[in-house]
Design a protein around this motif. Structure first.
Motif, mmCIF file in Angstrom:
data_model
loop_
_atom_site.group_PDB
_atom_site.id
_atom_site.type_symbol
_atom_site.label_atom_id
_atom_site.label_comp_id
_atom_site.label_asym_id
_atom_site.label_seq_id
_atom_site.Cartn_x
_atom_site.Cartn_y
_atom_site.Cartn_z
ATOM 1 N N THR A 4 0.790 -1.217 0.000
ATOM 2 C CA THR A 4 0.000 0.000 0.000
ATOM 3 C C THR A 4 0.825 1.272 0.000
ATOM 4 O O THR A 4 0.331 2.317 -0.380
ATOM 5 C CB THR A 4 -0.925 0.034 1.228
ATOM 6 N N LEU A 5 2.071 1.243 0.499
ATOM 7 C CA LEU A 5 2.823 2.488 0.695
ATOM 8 C C LEU A 5 1.936 3.503 1.383
ATOM 9 O O LEU A 5 1.824 4.658 0.988
ATOM 10 C CB LEU A 5 3.325 3.052 -0.647
ATOM 11 N N ALA A 6 1.264 3.086 2.460
ATOM 12 C CA ALA A 6 0.040 3.745 2.867
ATOM 13 C C ALA A 6 0.198 4.899 3.823
ATOM 14 O O ALA A 6 -0.636 5.780 3.836
ATOM 15 C CB ALA A 6 -0.902 2.719 3.476
ATOM 16 N N ALA A 7 1.180 4.944 4.691
ATOM 17 C CA ALA A 7 1.048 5.884 5.789
ATOM 18 C C ALA A 7 2.384 6.451 6.241
ATOM 19 O O ALA A 7 2.736 6.391 7.404
ATOM 20 C CB ALA A 7 0.358 5.193 6.952
ATOM 21 N N ASP A 33 19.738 9.130 6.613
ATOM 22 C CA ASP A 33 18.999 8.083 7.321
ATOM 23 C C ASP A 33 17.614 8.563 7.763
ATOM 24 O O ASP A 33 17.424 9.733 8.127
ATOM 25 C CB ASP A 33 19.776 7.633 8.556
ATOM 26 N N TYR A 34 16.676 7.641 7.734
ATOM 27 C CA TYR A 34 15.348 7.856 8.306
ATOM 28 C C TYR A 34 14.706 6.492 8.509
ATOM 29 O O TYR A 34 15.189 5.470 8.016
ATOM 30 C CB TYR A 34 14.467 8.729 7.406
ATOM 31 N N LYS A 35 13.592 6.451 9.243
ATOM 32 C CA LYS A 35 12.863 5.204 9.438
ATOM 33 C C LYS A 35 11.403 5.520 9.720
ATOM 34 O O LYS A 35 11.076 6.624 10.194
ATOM 35 C CB LYS A 35 13.457 4.382 10.584
ATOM 36 N N TRP A 36 10.539 4.553 9.423
ATOM 37 C CA TRP A 36 9.106 4.726 9.673
ATOM 38 C C TRP A 36 8.448 3.362 9.819
ATOM 39 O O TRP A 36 8.968 2.342 9.361
ATOM 40 C CB TRP A 36 8.444 5.520 8.548
ATOM 41 N N MET A 37 7.309 3.341 10.477
ATOM 42 C CA MET A 37 6.529 2.117 10.630
ATOM 43 C C MET A 37 5.069 2.493 10.830
ATOM 44 O O MET A 37 4.762 3.506 11.468
ATOM 45 C CB MET A 37 7.020 1.278 11.808
ATOM 46 N N THR A 38 4.163 1.694 10.299
ATOM 47 C CA THR A 38 2.739 1.917 10.486
ATOM 48 C C THR A 38 2.033 0.601 10.773
ATOM 49 O O THR A 38 2.477 -0.471 10.352
ATOM 50 C CB THR A 38 2.079 2.544 9.240
ATOM 51 N N PRO A 242 -0.716 13.855 11.364
ATOM 52 C CA PRO A 242 0.566 13.520 11.987
ATOM 53 C C PRO A 242 0.696 12.061 12.386
ATOM 54 O O PRO A 242 1.770 11.470 12.207
ATOM 55 C CB PRO A 242 0.611 14.453 13.201
ATOM 56 N N GLN A 243 -0.355 11.436 12.925
ATOM 57 C CA GLN A 243 -0.234 10.050 13.359
ATOM 58 C C GLN A 243 -1.236 9.112 12.709
ATOM 59 O O GLN A 243 -1.209 7.907 12.960
ATOM 60 C CB GLN A 243 -0.363 9.951 14.887
ATOM 61 N N TRP A 244 -2.094 9.629 11.858
ATOM 62 C CA TRP A 244 -3.104 8.801 11.204
ATOM 63 C C TRP A 244 -3.104 9.073 9.706
ATOM 64 O O TRP A 244 -2.730 10.157 9.249
ATOM 65 C CB TRP A 244 -4.500 9.080 11.758
ATOM 66 N N ALA A 245 -3.546 8.081 8.949
ATOM 67 C CA ALA A 245 -3.821 8.270 7.528
ATOM 68 C C ALA A 245 -5.038 7.428 7.174
ATOM 69 O O ALA A 245 -5.261 6.345 7.736
ATOM 70 C CB ALA A 245 -2.626 7.874 6.670
ATOM 71 N N PHE A 246 -5.840 7.933 6.245
ATOM 72 C CA PHE A 246 -7.046 7.251 5.788
ATOM 73 C C PHE A 246 -7.005 7.217 4.266
ATOM 74 O O PHE A 246 -6.734 8.249 3.635
ATOM 75 C CB PHE A 246 -8.306 7.977 6.267
ATOM 76 N N GLY A 247 -7.241 6.051 3.692
ATOM 77 C CA GLY A 247 -7.035 5.963 2.258
ATOM 78 C C GLY A 247 -8.003 5.076 1.521
ATOM 79 O O GLY A 247 -8.662 4.204 2.108
ATOM 80 N N TYR A 248 -8.052 5.328 0.220
ATOM 81 C CA TYR A 248 -8.774 4.471 -0.735
ATOM 82 C C TYR A 248 -7.815 4.122 -1.862
ATOM 83 O O TYR A 248 -7.092 4.988 -2.372
ATOM 84 C CB TYR A 248 -10.002 5.170 -1.305
ATOM 85 N N GLY A 249 -7.810 2.856 -2.244
ATOM 86 C CA GLY A 249 -6.969 2.422 -3.343
ATOM 87 C C GLY A 249 -7.760 1.668 -4.395
ATOM 88 O O GLY A 249 -8.589 0.816 -4.065
ATOM 89 N N TYR A 274 -9.565 -1.032 -2.130
ATOM 90 C CA TYR A 274 -9.000 -1.133 -0.787
ATOM 91 C C TYR A 274 -9.371 0.104 0.028
ATOM 92 O O TYR A 274 -9.256 1.228 -0.459
ATOM 93 C CB TYR A 274 -7.472 -1.239 -0.842
ATOM 94 N N LEU A 275 -9.792 -0.119 1.255
ATOM 95 C CA LEU A 275 -9.985 0.941 2.238
ATOM 96 C C LEU A 275 -9.004 0.694 3.374
ATOM 97 O O LEU A 275 -8.770 -0.452 3.766
ATOM 98 C CB LEU A 275 -11.418 0.946 2.765
ATOM 99 N N SER A 276 -8.437 1.754 3.919
ATOM 100 C CA SER A 276 -7.436 1.550 4.967
ATOM 101 C C SER A 276 -7.491 2.646 6.017
ATOM 102 O O SER A 276 -7.811 3.811 5.727
ATOM 103 C CB SER A 276 -6.025 1.471 4.372
ATOM 104 N N VAL A 277 -7.175 2.246 7.247
ATOM 105 C CA VAL A 277 -6.940 3.149 8.364
ATOM 106 C C VAL A 277 -5.557 2.822 8.891
ATOM 107 O O VAL A 277 -5.255 1.660 9.175
ATOM 108 C CB VAL A 277 -7.999 2.975 9.481
ATOM 109 N N ASN A 278 -4.706 3.824 9.009
ATOM 110 C CA ASN A 278 -3.291 3.601 9.299
ATOM 111 C C ASN A 278 -2.856 4.434 10.494
ATOM 112 O O ASN A 278 -3.164 5.634 10.566
ATOM 113 C CB ASN A 278 -2.436 3.980 8.083
ATOM 114 N N TYR A 279 -2.141 3.796 11.411
ATOM 115 C CA TYR A 279 -1.573 4.495 12.565
ATOM 116 C C TYR A 279 -0.064 4.528 12.409
ATOM 117 O O TYR A 279 0.573 3.485 12.234
ATOM 118 C CB TYR A 279 -1.939 3.796 13.872
ATOM 119 N N LYS A 280 0.526 5.722 12.506
ATOM 120 C CA LYS A 280 1.953 5.915 12.244
ATOM 121 C C LYS A 280 2.751 5.951 13.539
ATOM 122 O O LYS A 280 2.322 6.578 14.514
ATOM 123 C CB LYS A 280 2.190 7.227 11.501
ATOM 124 N N PHE A 281 3.899 5.328 13.526
ATOM 125 C CA PHE A 281 4.830 5.404 14.644
ATOM 126 C C PHE A 281 5.947 6.392 14.328
ATOM 127 O O PHE A 281 6.418 6.439 13.189
ATOM 128 C CB PHE A 281 5.426 4.019 14.928
#
Length: 281
Positions: A4-7, A33-38, A242-249, A274-281
């Protein structure tokens, strides 16, 4: 199967969209350098996964980042999150082994920067950076395949920074098919993350997705049910906080997973949602 590359966070979005110059490793290999997780909850609708796995609510842990010359992307999907009888992934009561669906799918895609490892600027034209690119796909019922090839980050008008990779495919396990233990086929893939509208609050809307084109897979002789080419094309619109994303694919499939549409694997060509709700760390 799923991606998804979603959030991504705002900082990662900026890193992916990129500036229009080559990455510089001359003074500090760690400065990029950087890092992310959802954690994502996904709902697939009218999917075109082979053997009728069209509708499901599933959990996805998605991650990525950069550490020196190592660039990493990956995700783990755990299917039938709520053990729902409405899910196509739900185990049928009293079913035999042939009725059991996969419980998970794992993709791991590290890329090794050739620029970073050599300390040289190898950029040219729209190409910002070159990589040794790999992908490993694992399912829990005898699916295990590897891809290896040459990758790049390129600058594209309007889109900004995109990944573009070309791989050869090695089939380690494929549900007992005759191409197991063989190099069989190739894949060209690209992905993008384009922030295209930003609100005064700092929230932003993105167009993000990917395109995978597989071809040259010719070592399975079943031409009635198998094919040598396949396409997966995901187009997502996501609203990022900032900490959430909502998407349609909207995803287009053509002979998903190299199974011919209408063969014994069923419907493998067409559009899914696809419908998605994403929480970002």
């Amino acid at each position: 199967m799923y991606r998804t590359l979603a959030a991504l966070s705002i900082s990662t979005a900026l890193a992916l969209s990129g500036a229009s110059f080559a990455v510089d490793y001359s003074d500090d290999i760690r400065k990029n350098d950087y890092k992310w997780m959802t954690f994502n909850v996904m709902q697939s609708i009218d999917n075109k996964i082979p053997f009728g796995f069209q509708d499901d609510t599933y959990f996805e842990m998605e991650f990525g980042g950069r550490s020196g010359w190592l660039d990493v992307y990956g995700y783990l999907d755990v299917f039938d999150l709520f053990n729902s009888s409405n899910s196509d992934r739900n185990k049928p009561e009293g079913g035999g082994p042939e009725d059991f669906a996969d419980n998970f799918f794992f993709k791991f895609a590290p890329r090794l920067s050739i620029d970073g490892m050599t300390g040289k600027d190898l950029s040219f034209g729209p190409v910002q950076e070159l990589y040794i690119s790999t992908v490993t796909n694992v399912g829990d019922q005898a699916l295990f395949e590897h891809y290896i090839g040459i990758g790049s980050d390129i600058q594209v008008p309007w889109f900004g920074k995109m990944g573009l990779n070309t791989y050869a495919r090695y089939v380690r396990e494929n549900f007992g098919a005759e191409n197991e233990g063989e190099w069989d086929g190739y894949m060209v893939s690209t992905n993008w993350f384009k922030p295209w509208y930003t609100l005064d609050s700092g929230h932003f809307v993105t167009y993000q997705g990917y395109l995978d084109y597989k071809f040259g897979a010719s070592k399975i002789s079943d031409g009635i049910n198998r094919t040598t080419t396949a396409v997966e094309w995901f187009n997502g619109i996501y609203y990022h906080m900032p900490q959430w994303a909502f998407g349609y694919g909207l995803k287009y499939y053509h002979n998903m997973a190299l199974f011919k549409d209408g063969g014994f694997a069923g419907d493998t060509t067409g559009f899914g949602h696809y419908l998605s709700v994403n929480y970002k760390f």
